[in-house]
Design a protein around this motif. Structure first.
Motif, mmCIF file in Angstrom:
data_model
loop_
_atom_site.group_PDB
_atom_site.id
_atom_site.type_symbol
_atom_site.label_atom_id
_atom_site.label_comp_id
_atom_site.label_asym_id
_atom_site.label_seq_id
_atom_site.Cartn_x
_atom_site.Cartn_y
_atom_site.Cartn_z
ATOM 1 N N ASN A 199 0.796 -1.255 0.006
ATOM 2 C CA ASN A 199 -0.044 0.123 0.004
ATOM 3 C C ASN A 199 1.059 1.118 -0.028
ATOM 4 O OD1 ASN A 199 -2.421 1.468 0.265
ATOM 5 N ND2 ASN A 199 -2.277 1.679 2.376
ATOM 6 N N GLY A 200 1.845 1.118 -0.794
ATOM 7 C CA GLY A 200 2.778 2.449 -0.921
ATOM 8 C C GLY A 200 2.660 3.166 -2.108
ATOM 9 N N MET A 201 3.697 3.786 -2.517
ATOM 10 C CA MET A 201 3.636 4.705 -3.665
ATOM 11 C C MET A 201 3.620 3.997 -5.095
ATOM 12 S SD MET A 201 6.477 7.701 -2.419
ATOM 13 C CE MET A 201 6.123 8.850 -3.532
ATOM 14 N N ALA A 202 4.206 3.091 -5.163
ATOM 15 C CA ALA A 202 4.121 2.083 -6.302
ATOM 16 C C ALA A 202 2.618 1.756 -6.649
ATOM 17 C CB ALA A 202 5.032 0.873 -6.336
ATOM 18 N N ALA A 203 2.191 1.301 -5.363
ATOM 19 C CA ALA A 203 0.747 0.573 -5.555
ATOM 20 C C ALA A 203 -0.128 1.632 -5.801
ATOM 21 C CB ALA A 203 0.295 -0.276 -4.154
ATOM 22 N N ALA A 204 -0.348 2.738 -5.245
ATOM 23 C CA ALA A 204 -1.028 3.809 -5.344
ATOM 24 C C ALA A 204 -1.039 4.157 -6.909
ATOM 25 C CB ALA A 204 -0.636 5.301 -4.433
ATOM 26 N N ARG A 205 0.383 4.520 -7.427
ATOM 27 C CA ARG A 205 0.343 4.754 -8.766
ATOM 28 C C ARG A 205 -0.174 3.843 -9.845
ATOM 29 N NH1 ARG A 205 3.157 8.924 -11.903
ATOM 30 N NH2 ARG A 205 2.833 9.994 -9.829
ATOM 31 N N LEU A 206 0.057 2.624 -9.475
ATOM 32 C CA LEU A 206 -0.473 1.500 -10.443
ATOM 33 C C LEU A 206 -1.889 1.594 -10.324
ATOM 34 C CD1 LEU A 206 -0.176 -1.117 -12.246
ATOM 35 C CD2 LEU A 206 -0.220 -2.378 -10.075
ATOM 36 N N ALA A 207 -2.533 1.786 -9.191
ATOM 37 C CA ALA A 207 -4.153 1.789 -9.225
ATOM 38 C C ALA A 207 -4.607 3.017 -9.834
ATOM 39 C CB ALA A 207 -4.493 1.882 -7.957
ATOM 40 N N GLN A 208 -4.018 4.168 -9.944
ATOM 41 C CA GLN A 208 -4.279 5.330 -10.805
ATOM 42 C C GLN A 208 -4.098 5.275 -12.157
ATOM 43 O OE1 GLN A 208 -2.005 8.923 -9.347
ATOM 44 N NE2 GLN A 208 -2.022 9.747 -11.697
ATOM 45 N N GLU A 209 -2.964 4.680 -12.579
ATOM 46 C CA GLU A 209 -2.982 4.222 -14.015
ATOM 47 C C GLU A 209 -3.866 3.230 -14.660
ATOM 48 O OE1 GLU A 209 -0.735 5.884 -16.061
ATOM 49 O OE2 GLU A 209 0.757 6.781 -14.746
ATOM 50 N N ILE A 210 -4.350 2.017 -13.838
ATOM 51 C CA ILE A 210 -5.239 1.220 -14.240
ATOM 52 C C ILE A 210 -6.389 1.950 -14.474
ATOM 53 C CG2 ILE A 210 -6.652 -0.758 -13.693
ATOM 54 C CD1 ILE A 210 -3.961 -1.773 -12.387
ATOM 55 N N ALA A 211 -6.921 2.801 -13.526
ATOM 56 C CA ALA A 211 -8.082 3.571 -13.444
ATOM 57 C C ALA A 211 -8.183 4.334 -14.813
ATOM 58 C CB ALA A 211 -8.439 4.204 -12.135
ATOM 59 N N ALA A 212 -7.143 4.835 -15.201
ATOM 60 C CA ALA A 212 -7.041 5.840 -16.214
ATOM 61 C C ALA A 212 -7.431 5.259 -17.341
ATOM 62 C CB ALA A 212 -5.836 6.695 -16.303
ATOM 63 N N ARG A 213 -6.981 4.011 -17.692
ATOM 64 C CA ARG A 213 -6.963 3.044 -18.677
ATOM 65 C C ARG A 213 -8.031 2.643 -18.886
ATOM 66 N NH1 ARG A 213 -1.863 4.156 -17.224
ATOM 67 N NH2 ARG A 213 -0.194 4.116 -18.787
ATOM 68 N N ALA A 214 -8.576 1.702 -18.011
ATOM 69 C CA ALA A 214 -9.850 0.892 -17.882
ATOM 70 C C ALA A 214 -10.664 0.920 -16.616
ATOM 71 C CB ALA A 214 -9.355 -0.380 -18.492
ATOM 72 N N LEU A 215 -11.197 1.936 -16.368
ATOM 73 C CA LEU A 215 -11.911 2.144 -15.232
ATOM 74 C C LEU A 215 -13.062 1.061 -15.186
ATOM 75 C CD1 LEU A 215 -12.371 3.411 -12.393
ATOM 76 C CD2 LEU A 215 -13.863 4.986 -13.514
ATOM 77 N N GLY A 216 -13.206 -0.071 -14.195
ATOM 78 C CA GLY A 216 -14.121 -0.768 -13.918
ATOM 79 C C GLY A 216 -13.835 -2.288 -14.684
ATOM 80 N N ARG A 217 -12.911 -2.320 -15.409
ATOM 81 C CA ARG A 217 -12.296 -3.705 -15.859
ATOM 82 C C ARG A 217 -11.824 -4.482 -14.591
ATOM 83 N NH1 ARG A 217 -7.912 -5.289 -20.619
ATOM 84 N NH2 ARG A 217 -7.618 -7.565 -20.211
ATOM 85 N N TYR A 218 -11.094 -4.071 -13.634
ATOM 86 C CA TYR A 218 -10.780 -4.938 -12.567
ATOM 87 C C TYR A 218 -11.405 -4.486 -11.265
ATOM 88 C CZ TYR A 218 -6.746 -6.551 -15.462
ATOM 89 O OH TYR A 218 -6.063 -7.222 -16.261
ATOM 90 N N ALA A 219 -11.682 -5.408 -10.510
ATOM 91 C CA ALA A 219 -12.153 -4.947 -8.928
ATOM 92 C C ALA A 219 -10.718 -5.260 -8.276
ATOM 93 C CB ALA A 219 -12.932 -6.135 -8.453
ATOM 94 N N VAL A 220 -10.248 -4.039 -8.101
ATOM 95 C CA VAL A 220 -8.867 -3.914 -7.363
ATOM 96 C C VAL A 220 -9.135 -3.977 -5.665
ATOM 97 C CG1 VAL A 220 -6.815 -2.392 -7.174
ATOM 98 C CG2 VAL A 220 -8.135 -2.467 -9.229
ATOM 99 N N ALA A 221 -8.235 -4.811 -5.220
ATOM 100 C CA ALA A 221 -7.910 -4.745 -3.721
ATOM 101 C C ALA A 221 -6.575 -4.589 -3.302
ATOM 102 C CB ALA A 221 -8.368 -6.037 -3.309
#
Length: 404
Positions: free
Chosen positions: A10-32
């Motif tokens: 739950n650090g900076m890398a994880a937060a940036r990955l979540a942001q990048e995924i949401a920007a590309r395909a919001l809703g494609r993944y149920a991210v935990a």
């Protein structure tokens, strides 16, 4: 139905990955997102500023809770992942829960090294790595304790500065002949040492720690040359080690870190890694910027885009102990290169630019770093600096105006 994607860390890398995924395909993944620190992801680079009292702890959070909810991310922080079952595709948590996944990302970061010296387990020996460490160090500073910080790299300097500014009496002990030897050359490091000492920090170079002495708690640090330094506490900030144990226990290939390819994929289908825990082409990066570059590539990979990570140009652009410092590329200068140097110790300024075949290949800036990102852009792009070669030292505005 959204595909379950679990990110451990739950650090900076994880937060940036979540942001990048949401920007590309919001809703494609149920991210935990699973993290063992009991708080939202925060900017770890600013921990020393919290320690120094320059910013509040809550102000370094990367995103508020609502931001995560709006992007469909489920946060489980304060709950460490204890094991990964690749057969059943589940992650076990310390509270007994099981989290299923289709795809899994390790963003477990790194852990601070503790030197294997006698007395390292005494009461009063700490590390400087996360917000929980900061809480302990703030207490030491408030009591004006005598603190020895072991390590003269980025972490050590930041710990020393924060502690000194918060009120502690600090001695910085470093094994090497200069501070930040991985990022600075000899003249730059000498200037940084002088500027750090002006902030009331006692710097000891070429100093090997022999032992930490005390009956039940820390009383002093003994160096290899016989020097004794009185201390109420010792902070280890002498390096980090990738957190790869969880992946290794699951059967994922590891070396120093979790081994990944140019798509950030491990040897197990559907399992990836990024950030400080990942090892790419034999390199583990301990800086934020490579993790952010990896996050873009991994987000592309996870959303069906073709993208390749070929490694990062190492750069440092920070305030180190309150001093602006930038370093990037081949700042030493390989054979056949030339260096342009401006050294003004009275103004606390040092600039070194390394040029090879008409291109900027490395740079060091101390004090004046306003053109750091421009220099970094030139290094990464490999663009010719010939049109403004004679003005390169004076910064972007001057050089580009003269070249126009």
């Amino acid at each position: 139905m959204s595909e379950p994607l679990v990110i451990i860390g739950n650090g900076m890398a994880a937060a940036r990955l979540a942001q990048e995924i949401a920007a590309r395909a919001l809703g494609r993944y149920a991210v935990a997102v699973i993290g063992d620190e009991p708080r939202l992801a925060y900017n770890r680079v600013l921990l020393s500023s919290v320690l120094a009292g320059e910013i509040a702890s809550q102000d370094i959070e990367l995103q508020p809770a609502r931001w995560w909810r709006d992007r469909g991310v489920t946060l489980s922080y304060g709950r460490a992942a204890t094991s990964v079952d690749l057969q059943s595709r589940r992650v076990a948590l310390a509270d007994g829960r099981q989290v299923p996944f289709s795809k899994l990302v390790f963003a477990t970061g790194s852990q601070p090294l503790r030197l294997p010296v006698p007395g390292a387990d005494l009461v009063g020996v700490h590390t400087f790595r996360d917000s929980r460490d900061v809480d302990l160090l703030l207490k030491l500073a408030a009591e004006q304790k005598r603190v020895v910080v072991i390590g003269g790299g980025l972490l050590g300097l930041e710990a020393a500065y924060g502690l000194a500014k918060a009120g502690a009496l600090v001695t910085l002990v470093h094994l090497m002949d200069r501070l930040m030897e991985r990022q600075l050359d000899v003249p730059a490091a000498a200037l940084l040492k002088r500027l750090v000492e002006q902030k009331g920090i006692d710097v000891r170079l070429n100093a090997s720690t022999k032992e930490i002495v005390g009956a039940t708690k820390v009383e002093r640090v003994v160096l290899a040359d016989g020097t004794h330094i009185a201390a109420d506490a010792v902070i280890f900030a002498a390096g980090i080690r990738p957190n790869a144990a969880l992946a290794q226990a699951a059967g994922i290939a590891t070396n120093r870190g979790i081994v990944v390819d140019d798509r950030l994929a491990t040897n197990v289908v559907g399992v990836y890694a990024l950030g400080e825990c990942a090892e790419h082409r034999g390199t583990c990066y301990g800086l934020v910027e490579p993790a952010y570059e990896q996050a873009k590539v991994l987000a592309d990979t996870l959303t069906g885009r073709v993208s390749v990570y070929e490694g990062s140009v190492l750069s440092t652009n920070l305030k180190v102990s309150g001093v602006s410092v930038f370093s990037a590329g081949d700042f030493v200068g390989a054979a056949g290169t030339e260096a342009i140097v401006l050294n003004d110790p009275s103004c606390g300024t040092y600039k070194k630019l390394v040029i090879a075949d008409g291109r900027l290949t490395g740079a060091i800036l101390i004090g004046d770093t306003q053109d750091a990102l421009w220099y970094l852009e030139l290094i990464r792009s490999g663009a010719s600096v010939a049109p403004f070669r004679s003005d390169l030292m004076f910064g972007r505005a001057f050089a580009e105006r003269r070249a126009a």
